[in-house]
Design a protein around this motif. Structure first.
Motif, PDB file in Angstrom:
ATOM      1  N   UNK A 133     -37.333  12.153 -25.273  1.00 27.76           N
ATOM      2  CA  UNK A 133     -37.092  11.581 -26.615  1.00 27.76           C
ATOM      3  C   UNK A 133     -36.635  12.614 -27.644  1.00 27.76           C
ATOM      4  N   UNK A 134     -37.178  13.838 -27.584  1.00 29.63           N
ATOM      5  CA  UNK A 134     -36.771  14.851 -28.550  1.00 29.63           C
ATOM      6  C   UNK A 134     -35.309  15.232 -28.380  1.00 29.63           C
ATOM      7  N   UNK A 135     -34.845  15.302 -27.138  1.00 29.05           N
ATOM      8  CA  UNK A 135     -33.443  15.632 -26.873  1.00 29.05           C
ATOM      9  C   UNK A 135     -32.530  14.501 -27.335  1.00 29.05           C
ATOM     10  N   UNK A 136     -32.933  13.270 -27.105  1.00 25.67           N
ATOM     11  CA  UNK A 136     -32.123  12.129 -27.535  1.00 25.67           C
ATOM     12  C   UNK A 136     -32.004  12.096 -29.053  1.00 25.67           C
ATOM     13  N   UNK A 137     -33.109  12.372 -29.742  1.00 22.30           N
ATOM     14  CA  UNK A 137     -33.062  12.404 -31.211  1.00 22.30           C
ATOM     15  C   UNK A 137     -32.136  13.507 -31.688  1.00 22.30           C
ATOM     16  N   UNK A 138     -32.221  14.688 -31.065  1.00 24.43           N
ATOM     17  CA  UNK A 138     -31.349  15.793 -31.464  1.00 24.43           C
ATOM     18  C   UNK A 138     -29.881  15.486 -31.191  1.00 24.43           C
ATOM     19  N   UNK A 139     -29.597  14.722 -30.119  1.00 23.21           N
ATOM     20  CA  UNK A 139     -28.210  14.402 -29.802  1.00 23.21           C
ATOM     21  C   UNK A 139     -27.577  13.484 -30.834  1.00 23.21           C
ATOM     22  N   UNK A 140     -28.404  12.679 -31.529  1.00 21.26           N
ATOM     23  CA  UNK A 140     -27.865  11.807 -32.576  1.00 21.26           C
ATOM     24  C   UNK A 140     -27.883  12.473 -33.956  1.00 21.26           C
ATOM     25  N   UNK A 141     -28.415  13.670 -34.020  1.00 21.45           N
ATOM     26  CA  UNK A 141     -28.519  14.346 -35.313  1.00 21.45           C
ATOM     27  C   UNK A 141     -27.164  14.606 -35.970  1.00 21.45           C
ATOM     28  N   UNK A 142     -26.112  15.045 -35.225  1.00 22.91           N
ATOM     29  CA  UNK A 142     -24.810  15.239 -35.880  1.00 22.91           C
ATOM     30  C   UNK A 142     -24.263  13.979 -36.526  1.00 22.91           C
ATOM     31  N   UNK A 143     -24.485  12.817 -35.891  1.00 22.79           N
ATOM     32  CA  UNK A 143     -23.989  11.574 -36.466  1.00 22.79           C
ATOM     33  C   UNK A 143     -24.689  11.274 -37.789  1.00 22.79           C
ATOM     34  N   UNK A 144     -26.019  11.462 -37.817  1.00 29.33           N
ATOM     35  CA  UNK A 144     -26.732  11.258 -39.071  1.00 29.33           C
ATOM     36  C   UNK A 144     -26.315  12.248 -40.134  1.00 29.33           C
ATOM     37  N   UNK A 145     -26.097  13.500 -39.725  1.00 27.25           N
ATOM     38  CA  UNK A 145     -25.647  14.508 -40.681  1.00 27.25           C
ATOM     39  C   UNK A 145     -24.255  14.192 -41.206  1.00 27.25           C
ATOM     40  N   UNK A 146     -23.391  13.674 -40.333  1.00 32.89           N
ATOM     41  CA  UNK A 146     -22.051  13.270 -40.775  1.00 32.89           C
ATOM     42  C   UNK A 146     -22.125  12.162 -41.817  1.00 32.89           C
ATOM     43  N   UNK A 147     -23.012  11.207 -41.609  1.00 30.62           N
ATOM     44  CA  UNK A 147     -23.156  10.113 -42.573  1.00 30.62           C
ATOM     45  C   UNK A 147     -23.597  10.654 -43.931  1.00 30.62           C
ATOM     46  N   UNK A 148     -24.548  11.586 -43.930  1.00 34.50           N
ATOM     47  CA  UNK A 148     -25.045  12.145 -45.189  1.00 34.50           C
ATOM     48  C   UNK A 148     -23.942  12.935 -45.901  1.00 34.50           C
ATOM     49  N   UNK A 149     -23.247  13.804 -45.140  1.00 35.84           N
ATOM     50  CA  UNK A 149     -22.174  14.599 -45.751  1.00 35.84           C
ATOM     51  C   UNK A 149     -21.065  13.704 -46.269  1.00 35.84           C
ATOM     52  N   UNK A 150     -20.702  12.690 -45.484  1.00 31.08           N
ATOM     53  CA  UNK A 150     -19.640  11.778 -45.918  1.00 31.08           C
ATOM     54  C   UNK A 150     -20.040  11.017 -47.170  1.00 31.08           C
ATOM     55  N   UNK A 151     -21.311  10.587 -47.234  1.00 30.12           N
ATOM     56  CA  UNK A 151     -21.772   9.853 -48.415  1.00 30.12           C
ATOM     57  C   UNK A 151     -21.744  10.736 -49.655  1.00 30.12           C
ATOM     58  N   UNK A 152     -22.172  11.989 -49.514  1.00 25.69           N
ATOM     59  CA  UNK A 152     -22.174  12.906 -50.665  1.00 25.69           C
ATOM     60  C   UNK A 152     -20.749  13.208 -51.121  1.00 25.69           C
ATOM     61  N   UNK A 153     -19.872  13.530 -50.171  1.00 26.78           N
ATOM     62  CA  UNK A 153     -18.485  13.816 -50.530  1.00 26.78           C
ATOM     63  C   UNK A 153     -17.789  12.585 -51.108  1.00 26.78           C
ATOM     64  N   UNK A 154     -18.069  11.417 -50.519  1.00 25.84           N
ATOM     65  CA  UNK A 154     -17.459  10.200 -51.041  1.00 25.84           C
ATOM     66  C   UNK A 154     -17.915   9.864 -52.449  1.00 25.84           C
ATOM     67  N   UNK A 155     -19.193  10.120 -52.722  1.00 24.14           N
ATOM     68  CA  UNK A 155     -19.727   9.814 -54.059  1.00 24.14           C
ATOM     69  C   UNK A 155     -19.067  10.675 -55.128  1.00 24.14           C
ATOM     70  N   UNK A 156     -18.823  11.930 -54.826  1.00 24.24           N
ATOM     71  CA  UNK A 156     -18.307  12.851 -55.839  1.00 24.24           C
ATOM     72  C   UNK A 156     -16.779  12.966 -55.819  1.00 24.24           C
ATOM     73  N   UNK A 157     -16.135  12.817 -54.648  1.00 26.72           N
ATOM     74  CA  UNK A 157     -14.711  13.176 -54.551  1.00 26.72           C
ATOM     75  C   UNK A 157     -13.823  12.061 -54.005  1.00 26.72           C
ATOM     76  N   UNK A 158     -14.344  10.877 -53.709  1.00 25.07           N
ATOM     77  CA  UNK A 158     -13.521   9.861 -53.061  1.00 25.07           C
ATOM     78  C   UNK A 158     -12.352   9.423 -53.939  1.00 25.07           C
ATOM     79  N   UNK A 159     -12.619   9.008 -55.162  1.00 22.45           N
ATOM     80  CA  UNK A 159     -11.546   8.521 -56.034  1.00 22.45           C
ATOM     81  C   UNK A 159     -10.496   9.594 -56.286  1.00 22.45           C
ATOM     82  N   UNK A 160     -10.942  10.819 -56.537  1.00 21.48           N
ATOM     83  CA  UNK A 160      -9.983  11.907 -56.791  1.00 21.48           C
ATOM     84  C   UNK A 160      -9.152  12.209 -55.549  1.00 21.48           C
ATOM     85  N   UNK A 161      -9.765  12.154 -54.370  1.00 15.39           N
ATOM     86  CA  UNK A 161      -9.033  12.445 -53.137  1.00 15.39           C
ATOM     87  C   UNK A 161      -7.990  11.368 -52.838  1.00 15.39           C
TER      88      UNK A 161
END
Length: 290
Positions: free
Chosen positions: A18-46
């Motif tokens: 289970x710990x390995x499976x959780x770690x394997x999905x960690x990049x996807x969750x991190x991508x969602x967080x980074x995308x949400x932050x970048x989209x909130x601040x820079x989406x309209x300007x981009x």
């Protein structure tokens, strides 16, 4: 060979943990967080900047007019957000994978040590900064080797050999060092890397070929373009799972080899010293003399 196969099937089994499976999905969750932050601040300007860039290309003005006449809609308003997503996604993927890789390998090594080698002493033979600097230097060397070898890729057999061999060498040098960083001394690490060089290089090359598996998803052409938001996360998850398997394989092999080395050293330390035959004969002649 037995150690190689034993560490292989153990790495496969640990991928179901289970710990390995959780770690394997960690990049996807991190991508969602980074995308949400970048989209909130820079989406309209981009999107606005991309729209201006499309308008600034005079060679494409006729294409936009022709497409707009067919679909009777503002094509650039639809195309600009899509181009922003396509341009930013590779950067987010690379950053997410690097961040996760930096924490995943030590976490997986600790998992193997806790479950299989709880009594193996940690002698802290390498620091985090030294390991990171070494990994960076080896990565630069591998990238230079890839660039220099590119002309040879035009020869059909070599394109299937050189890139996996270079990535395998990099994987072997980085992951074997990281697997032994917490538990082995510098002398033990050098001994193991010298003794098991070919086996570790073989593991690295096999993992290099496994790392090419997501290329099948990227190379799906129009299918990938049509199902980008489904296939891209799948490819990223495969990348992460292959990395986790590679780290587990190196951790099982290196820690097992380290435990065997220390056992051999302990047995040699308590074994009685061998008696020199010449001295034994001399002593026997003295006792036998009248």
């Amino acid at each position: 060979m037995r150690l190689l196969l034993d560490s292989f099937w153990r790495a496969v089994a640990y991928c179901m943990h289970p710990r390995v499976i959780v770690l394997s999905f960690l990049p996807l969750g991190l991508m969602v967080v980074i995308s949400a932050v970048l989209g909130y601040f820079y989406w309209d300007a981009s999107v606005a900047w991309m729209r201006q860039a499309l308008d600034a290309w005079p060679l494409l003005s006729g294409v936009w007019a022709w497409i707009g006449g067919i679909f009777s809609s503002d094509v650039k308003a639809i195309l600009a957000p899509l181009l922003v997503v396509l341009a930013v996604t590779p950067l987010i993927v690379v950053v997410s994978l690097l961040i996760v890789a930096g924490f995943m390998a030590p976490a997986l090594t600790r998992l193997v040590a806790e479950r299989r080698f709880p009594e193996l002493e940690q002698k802290k033979g390498a620091s985090f900064i030294g390991s990171a600097a070494r990994s960076f230097g080896l990565t630069v060397l591998a990238m230079l080797a890839l660039v220099v070898s590119m002309p040879l890729w035009l020869i059909p057999p070599l394109v299937l050999v050189l890139p996996p061999l270079i990535w395998g060498w990099l994987t072997y040098r980085v992951m074997s060092f990281d697997a032994l960083a917490e538990h082995a001394t510098a002398e033990e690490r050098n001994t193991l890397l010298r003794t098991h060089r070919m086996q570790l290089l073989g593991i690295g090359v096999l993992c290099g070929y496994l790392g090419a598996a997501p290329s099948i998803v990227w190379a799906s052409g129009l299918l990938f373009a049509a199902a980008f938001f489904v296939l891209a996360p799948m490819a990223i998850w495969i990348y992460t799972l292959v990395f986790a398997f590679s780290a587990l394989w190196f951790a099982h092999y290196c820690l097992d080899a380290l435990a065997r080395l220390r056992l051999q050293q302990a047995v040699a330390a308590v074994a009685p010293p061998a008696i020199d035959m010449a001295d034994a004969k001399a002593a026997a002649s003295q006792w036998s003399a009248p």
